[in-house]
Design a protein around this motif. Structure first.
Motif, PDB file in Angstrom:
ATOM      1  N   ILE A   1       1.518  -4.096  23.828  1.00 33.81           N
ATOM      2  CA  ILE A   1       0.763  -4.544  22.655  1.00 33.81           C
ATOM      3  C   ILE A   1      -0.275  -3.479  22.297  1.00 33.81           C
ATOM      4  CG2 ILE A   1      -0.809  -6.275  21.719  1.00 33.81           C
ATOM      5  CD1 ILE A   1       0.530  -8.314  23.521  1.00 33.81           C
ATOM      6  N   GLY A   2      -0.150  -2.924  21.092  1.00 35.47           N
ATOM      7  CA  GLY A   2      -1.082  -1.905  20.638  1.00 35.47           C
ATOM      8  C   GLY A   2      -2.150  -2.482  19.721  1.00 35.47           C
ATOM      9  N   TRP A   3      -3.272  -1.765  19.643  1.00 39.74           N
ATOM     10  CA  TRP A   3      -4.388  -2.230  18.811  1.00 39.74           C
ATOM     11  C   TRP A   3      -5.201  -1.037  18.347  1.00 39.74           C
ATOM     12  CZ3 TRP A   3      -9.723  -3.986  20.746  1.00 39.74           C
ATOM     13  CH2 TRP A   3     -10.452  -4.631  19.725  1.00 39.74           C
ATOM     14  N   ALA A   4      -5.537  -1.009  17.060  1.00 35.90           N
ATOM     15  CA  ALA A   4      -6.430  -0.005  16.483  1.00 35.90           C
ATOM     16  C   ALA A   4      -7.349  -0.708  15.505  1.00 35.90           C
ATOM     17  CB  ALA A   4      -5.636   1.088  15.783  1.00 35.90           C
ATOM     18  N   ASN A   5      -8.661  -0.582  15.716  1.00 32.93           N
ATOM     19  CA  ASN A   5      -9.657  -1.325  14.943  1.00 32.93           C
ATOM     20  C   ASN A   5     -10.357  -0.377  13.963  1.00 32.93           C
ATOM     21  OD1 ASN A   5     -12.482  -3.474  15.957  1.00 32.93           O
ATOM     22  ND2 ASN A   5     -11.434  -3.245  14.005  1.00 32.93           N
TER      23      ASN A   5
ATOM     24  N   LYS B   1      -5.974   9.105  23.113  1.00 31.47           N
ATOM     25  CA  LYS B   1      -6.440   7.837  23.669  1.00 31.47           C
ATOM     26  C   LYS B   1      -5.260   6.865  23.816  1.00 31.47           C
ATOM     27  CE  LYS B   1     -10.849   8.833  23.784  1.00 31.47           C
ATOM     28  NZ  LYS B   1     -11.588   8.957  25.066  1.00 31.47           N
ATOM     29  N   ALA B   2      -5.303   6.063  24.874  1.00 29.29           N
ATOM     30  CA  ALA B   2      -4.288   5.025  25.052  1.00 29.29           C
ATOM     31  C   ALA B   2      -4.471   3.949  23.990  1.00 29.29           C
ATOM     32  CB  ALA B   2      -4.389   4.428  26.451  1.00 29.29           C
ATOM     33  N   LEU B   3      -3.370   3.485  23.435  1.00 31.81           N
ATOM     34  CA  LEU B   3      -3.428   2.520  22.340  1.00 31.81           C
ATOM     35  C   LEU B   3      -3.046   1.111  22.761  1.00 31.81           C
ATOM     36  CD1 LEU B   3      -1.882   4.640  19.448  1.00 31.81           C
ATOM     37  CD2 LEU B   3      -4.280   4.370  20.089  1.00 31.81           C
TER      38      LEU B   3
ATOM     39  N   LYS C   1      -5.282  -3.442  13.179  1.00 31.86           N
ATOM     40  CA  LYS C   1      -3.831  -3.573  13.186  1.00 31.86           C
ATOM     41  C   LYS C   1      -3.346  -3.734  14.631  1.00 31.86           C
ATOM     42  CE  LYS C   1      -0.980   0.059  12.620  1.00 31.86           C
ATOM     43  NZ  LYS C   1      -0.156  -1.008  12.157  1.00 31.86           N
ATOM     44  N   ASN C   2      -2.234  -4.466  14.763  1.00 31.38           N
ATOM     45  CA  ASN C   2      -1.562  -4.653  16.046  1.00 31.38           C
ATOM     46  C   ASN C   2      -0.089  -4.299  15.903  1.00 31.38           C
ATOM     47  OD1 ASN C   2      -3.813  -7.106  16.390  1.00 31.38           O
ATOM     48  ND2 ASN C   2      -3.285  -6.080  18.303  1.00 31.38           N
ATOM     49  N   TRP C   3       0.529  -3.965  17.010  1.00 30.93           N
ATOM     50  CA  TRP C   3       1.967  -3.691  17.017  1.00 30.93           C
ATOM     51  C   TRP C   3       2.503  -3.879  18.438  1.00 30.93           C
ATOM     52  CZ3 TRP C   3      -1.886  -0.140  16.814  1.00 30.93           C
ATOM     53  CH2 TRP C   3      -1.907   0.879  17.785  1.00 30.93           C
ATOM     54  N   GLY C   4       3.823  -3.968  18.541  1.00 27.62           N
ATOM     55  CA  GLY C   4       4.426  -4.149  19.852  1.00 27.62           C
ATOM     56  C   GLY C   4       5.886  -3.771  19.857  1.00 27.62           C
ATOM     57  N   ASP C   5       6.404  -3.493  21.068  1.00 24.55           N
ATOM     58  CA  ASP C   5       7.806  -3.077  21.201  1.00 24.55           C
ATOM     59  C   ASP C   5       8.670  -4.153  21.848  1.00 24.55           C
ATOM     60  OD1 ASP C   5       6.817  -2.952  23.784  1.00 24.55           O
ATOM     61  OD2 ASP C   5       7.705  -0.996  24.243  1.00 24.55           O
ATOM     62  N   GLN C   6       8.099  -5.334  22.081  1.00 25.89           N
ATOM     63  CA  GLN C   6       8.855  -6.455  22.627  1.00 25.89           C
ATOM     64  C   GLN C   6       8.375  -7.740  21.954  1.00 25.89           C
ATOM     65  OE1 GLN C   6       8.512  -6.641  26.903  1.00 25.89           O
ATOM     66  NE2 GLN C   6       9.400  -4.606  27.230  1.00 25.89           N
ATOM     67  N   ASN C   7       9.152  -8.807  22.116  1.00 24.67           N
ATOM     68  CA  ASN C   7       8.740 -10.106  21.604  1.00 24.67           C
ATOM     69  C   ASN C   7       7.326 -10.437  22.070  1.00 24.67           C
ATOM     70  OD1 ASN C   7       8.590 -13.148  22.773  1.00 24.67           O
ATOM     71  ND2 ASN C   7       9.412 -13.126  20.705  1.00 24.67           N
TER      72      ASN C   7
ATOM     73  N   PRO D   1      -8.708   0.602  21.860  1.00 26.96           N
ATOM     74  CA  PRO D   1      -9.061  -0.437  22.840  1.00 26.96           C
ATOM     75  C   PRO D   1     -10.134  -0.030  23.840  1.00 26.96           C
ATOM     76  CG  PRO D   1      -6.699  -0.420  22.501  1.00 26.96           C
ATOM     77  CD  PRO D   1      -7.238   0.750  21.733  1.00 26.96           C
ATOM     78  N   CYS D   2     -10.059   1.221  24.318  1.00 25.83           N
ATOM     79  CA  CYS D   2     -10.961   1.618  25.414  1.00 25.83           C
ATOM     80  C   CYS D   2     -11.926   2.719  25.046  1.00 25.83           C
ATOM     81  CB  CYS D   2     -10.141   2.050  26.632  1.00 25.83           C
ATOM     82  SG  CYS D   2      -8.985   0.809  27.236  1.00 25.83           S
ATOM     83  N   GLY D   3     -12.041   3.057  23.783  1.00 23.52           N
ATOM     84  CA  GLY D   3     -12.954   4.132  23.444  1.00 23.52           C
ATOM     85  C   GLY D   3     -12.891   4.522  21.985  1.00 23.52           C
ATOM     86  N   PRO D   4     -13.526   5.643  21.638  1.00 23.36           N
ATOM     87  CA  PRO D   4     -13.674   6.036  20.231  1.00 23.36           C
ATOM     88  C   PRO D   4     -12.368   6.476  19.599  1.00 23.36           C
ATOM     89  CG  PRO D   4     -14.470   7.766  21.680  1.00 23.36           C
ATOM     90  CD  PRO D   4     -14.170   6.595  22.560  1.00 23.36           C
TER      91      PRO D   4
END
Length: 374
Positions: free
Chosen positions: A200-204, A192-194, A232-238, A184-187
């Protein structure tokens, strides 16, 4: 139908022998256990599962799309394939499929949009998913008896292939990357924070690529080349408990690859991400310096569940050396959602911007979540 990997992916075999490999088997039902969720990147595992095991409120998925390059008739076909490990109680938009009997946690949605804009969805209600992570890439096999859906990724994220096999839809979507992966915020680096936003996570993995679509849908060929994408996205709550609205999109504008994200949480806190690259070199990759706003019809901001689809979006990205990279993203075909009162729309569309004094046009996929009620 037997699928043979294209020559461009045959380098996977020798590379796998030396790379770090992990395999996760995901059953078709959620487990009554707490999930371990990854929120900080490591040296490997960029595209690996981030949630294990999947319970009733956690979710994880792999998303792929391909959009046709502009034609003389201004046609635009597209394909979107999403490999879910989620239930409707984790990701609310699966509720419609669950109501139709597609209740598997390991669900695959393949949505094709023909050049004239007509759209169809095909569902693989898989009995399990086997996800194998190799170095930074990942591969997944989602089987539903005779029907199968899969994705195969290169360990260095340079290419992905999606394979579909059923009586109704079969063939492949291949994407070769032309833009470096990012978080999300860098290479794509360790530590790195996801989180793109809280919970809500994100990796492109492939912000932009060259796509080749070779499908047969209900006996009719759907074949085109164009722009491809994978994340891809993922999450630990609804999902809906943490989202009020978001604008996301990606595309190619001349030689530039662009990805944008402008998000409001349920508490109306704003989170953004901007990505811009050219010739496989990153120009911008940051969680700041971007504004995405609707224009034209239904330009209410933030969008409400009662708000109709806008004409398009104006996107402005601040450049490191100063100045603004500005363009418009116009909607063309609604390729998912878009019904009145439904909190989600995905479009294929076009990008238009002024680059060095010349107007440039490209193609895009873009989406809006509009969950706010007031």
């Amino acid at each position: 139908m037997k699928f043979t990997p294209p020559l461009a992916l045959t380098f996977l075999i020798p590379t796998i022998l030396a790379a770090k490999t992990t395999t996760v088997v995901v059953s078709s039902t959620p487990v009554p256990e707490l999930s371990d969720v990854i929120w900080t990147s490591e040296n490997t595992g960029f595209d690996a599962p981030k949630v294990s095991p999947i319970n009733a409120t956690t979710w994880d998925w792999w998303y792929f799309d391909a959009t046709q390059s502009p034609t003389e008739n201004d046609e635009q076909a597209s394909v979107v394939v999403t490999f879910y490990t989620a239930t409707a109680s984790g990701f609310d938009l699966l509720a419609g499929y669950a109501a139709e009997g597609f209740t598997s946690l390991t669900l695959v949605e393949a949505r094709v949009t023909w050049a004239n804009g007509s759209s169809e969805a095909y569902i693989f209600n898989a009995t399990e998913a086997v996800i194998t992570a190799v170095d930074n890439g990942a591969s997944g096999d989602f089987d539903e008896g005779a029907d199968k859906a899969s994705f195969t990724g290169a360990p260095d994220l340079s290419a992905y292939r999606v394979g579909l096999q059923s009586l109704l839809i079969s063939g492949s979507v291949t994407i070769h990357s032309v833009a470096p992966a990012h978080y999300p915020c860098g290479p794509a680096e360790a530590s790195k924070a996801l989180e793109i936003a809280p919970h809500i996570g994100w990796a492109n993995a492939i912000p932009g690529g060259n796509a080749d679509v070779q499908l047969t849908v209900r006996g009719h060929p759907l074949e085109f080349t164009g722009v491809g994408y994978h994340d891809k996205n993922w999450g630990d709550q609804n999902f809906a408990s943490n989202v009020g609205s978001w604008y996301w999109g990606h595309g190619r504008l001349g030689d530039y690859t662009v990805v944008w994200f402008d998000f409001l949480s349920a508490q109306r806190e704003n989170y953004v991400s901007a990505y811009l690259s050219r010739d496989n070199e990153v120009i911008v990759s940051q969680c700041s310096g971007i504004s995405v706003r609707p224009y034209g019809e239904n330009d209410t901001y933030p969008p409400l569940i009662s708000t109709g689809p806008p004409t398009g979006f104006d996107v402005k990205i601040s450049l490191p050396e100063g100045g603004i990279f500005a363009f418009s993203a116009a909607t063309k075909h609604i390729i998912a959602g878009g019904e009145e009162g439904f909190p989600y729309t995905r479009w294929s569309g076009t990008l238009r911007g002024d680059i060095e004094g010349e107007e440039v046009i490209g193609q895009a996929v873009l989406e809006q979540f509009n969950i706010f009620t007031e």
